[in-house]
Design an enzyme around this catalytic site. Structure first.
Site, mmCIF file in Angstrom:
data_model
loop_
_atom_site.group_PDB
_atom_site.id
_atom_site.type_symbol
_atom_site.label_atom_id
_atom_site.label_comp_id
_atom_site.label_asym_id
_atom_site.label_seq_id
_atom_site.Cartn_x
_atom_site.Cartn_y
_atom_site.Cartn_z
ATOM 1 N N TYR A 86 -33.426 31.453 15.824
ATOM 2 C CA TYR A 86 -34.236 31.714 14.634
ATOM 3 C C TYR A 86 -33.928 33.095 14.049
ATOM 4 C CZ TYR A 86 -36.978 27.920 16.743
ATOM 5 O OH TYR A 86 -37.384 26.751 17.320
ATOM 6 N N ASP A 123 -32.941 27.755 2.721
ATOM 7 C CA ASP A 123 -32.843 29.135 2.246
ATOM 8 C C ASP A 123 -33.731 29.464 1.051
ATOM 9 O OD1 ASP A 123 -31.434 27.974 0.026
ATOM 10 O OD2 ASP A 123 -29.551 28.136 1.153
ATOM 11 N N HIS A 138 -35.592 19.611 5.085
ATOM 12 C CA HIS A 138 -35.598 20.252 6.404
ATOM 13 C C HIS A 138 -36.499 21.476 6.473
ATOM 14 C CE1 HIS A 138 -31.395 18.300 6.727
ATOM 15 N NE2 HIS A 138 -32.318 17.500 7.231
ATOM 16 N N CYS A 149 -52.867 26.410 16.301
ATOM 17 C CA CYS A 149 -54.033 26.633 15.442
ATOM 18 C C CYS A 149 -53.741 26.410 13.960
ATOM 19 C CB CYS A 149 -54.588 28.039 15.654
ATOM 20 S SG CYS A 149 -53.582 29.367 14.934
ATOM 21 N N CYS A 168 -48.545 34.113 17.636
ATOM 22 C CA CYS A 168 -49.473 33.932 16.528
ATOM 23 C C CYS A 168 -50.557 35.006 16.607
ATOM 24 C CB CYS A 168 -50.101 32.543 16.597
ATOM 25 S SG CYS A 168 -51.407 32.255 15.370
ATOM 26 N N GLY A 206 -22.384 19.854 -2.923
ATOM 27 C CA GLY A 206 -22.181 20.645 -1.712
ATOM 28 C C GLY A 206 -22.648 19.984 -0.443
#
Length: 271
Positions: A86, A123, A138, A149, A168, A206
């Site tokens: 990530y 993006d 996605h 939560c 969180c 693309g």
């Protein structure tokens, strides 16, 4: 400027200045007469923005095996490991700007010549460029969400610093980016199917559109006797569709989408 225009209803391959190609003129006129045109975009539209295709050599999937880092199971079992991917993805997307191809789609929408953009990208460059009707198959990487939560918050540069997962602030459960992981359902499938089922024209930009549910969209459009215009570096989709449908009128505009799409749009809006 020259482009390769591959007509799906002939075996000819024409290399002509854009304005001199009869086939391009016919393609432009057909698009101008569309009642419900939409676009499907993939990684190729964002390459000029500095975001490499994840599946290309040197892309994220060559560094982080999706099965090892990008599944819901991995996130739930080992969120610290999942956050390695990530963070890397977030840094790739950070401070990127829309390409000329993104801007071309905004121009179509403003002219009333594009009803919606369905994108496989996370993006948010379509929205940054100014597109209003965007559906993200996605998800997106600009927000974090808590699966426990349901807290949701914008991502910040500080989240890409340090190590381990991000807790969180409300319940302490590891936060997950708003992207769809392998093992999760795609977003807004019913809305995507409804849009594609109404469309009589599809711009495929693309992307090879070989992975479901994106792969289903061209066939939904063809079911409406619609047309598909493909903008890719290589011929991927349009010939296959025409062969299966037995109908004429699909085209592939080969080349850099940051050149081919804006040029085509300029011809469409000029009339």
């Amino acid at each position: 400027m020259t482009f390769v225009v591959d007509s799906e209803n002939t075996t000819m391959l024409q290399i002509l200045p854009f304005e001199q190609s009869v086939e391009v003129q016919q393609a432009v006129e057909a698009y101008q007469n569309a009642e419900y045109p939409i676009a499907l975009t993939g990684a190729g539209i964002s390459v000029a923005s500095g975001i490499p295709d994840f599946r290309s050599p040197g892309g994220l999937w060559s560094i982080f095996n999706p099965e090892e880092y990008a599944t819901l199971e991995v996130f739930l079992r080992n969120p610290d490991k999942a956050w390695q991917l990530y963070r890397e993805l977030g840094l790739v997307l950070l401070d990127k700007e829309p390409s000329k191809a993104h801007n071309a789609l905004v121009e179509l929408e403003r002219e009333g010549l594009l009803k919606a953009v369905i994108t496989q990208n996370v993006d948010r460059l379509h929205q940054k460029a100014g597109s209003r009707q965007v559906v993200e198959i996605h998800g997106e990487h600009q927000h974090l969400q808590c699966l426990q939560c349901r807290n949701r918050m914008p991502v910040s540069k500080s989240h890409y610093q340090g190590r381990g997962s991000v807790p969180c602030p409300k319940c302490g459960f590891p936060l997950k980016p708003g992207i769809v992981l392998f093992g999760e359902d795609v977003r807004e499938y019913d809305r995507i199917a409804a849009i594609a089922s109404k469309a009589d024209f599809l711009l495929v930009i693309g992307t090879s559109a070989q992975v479901y549910p994106a792969a289903e969209i061209p066939f939904l459009v063809k079911r409406n006797n619609g047309r598909v215009y493909e903008f890719n570096q290589e011929h991927v989709l349009a010939r296959q569709l025409s062969a299966q449908s037995g109908r004429e009128g699909d085209y592939c505009f080969k080349g850099d989408v940051e050149e081919t799409l804006p040029w085509f749009v300029s011809l469409v809006v000029a009339a």
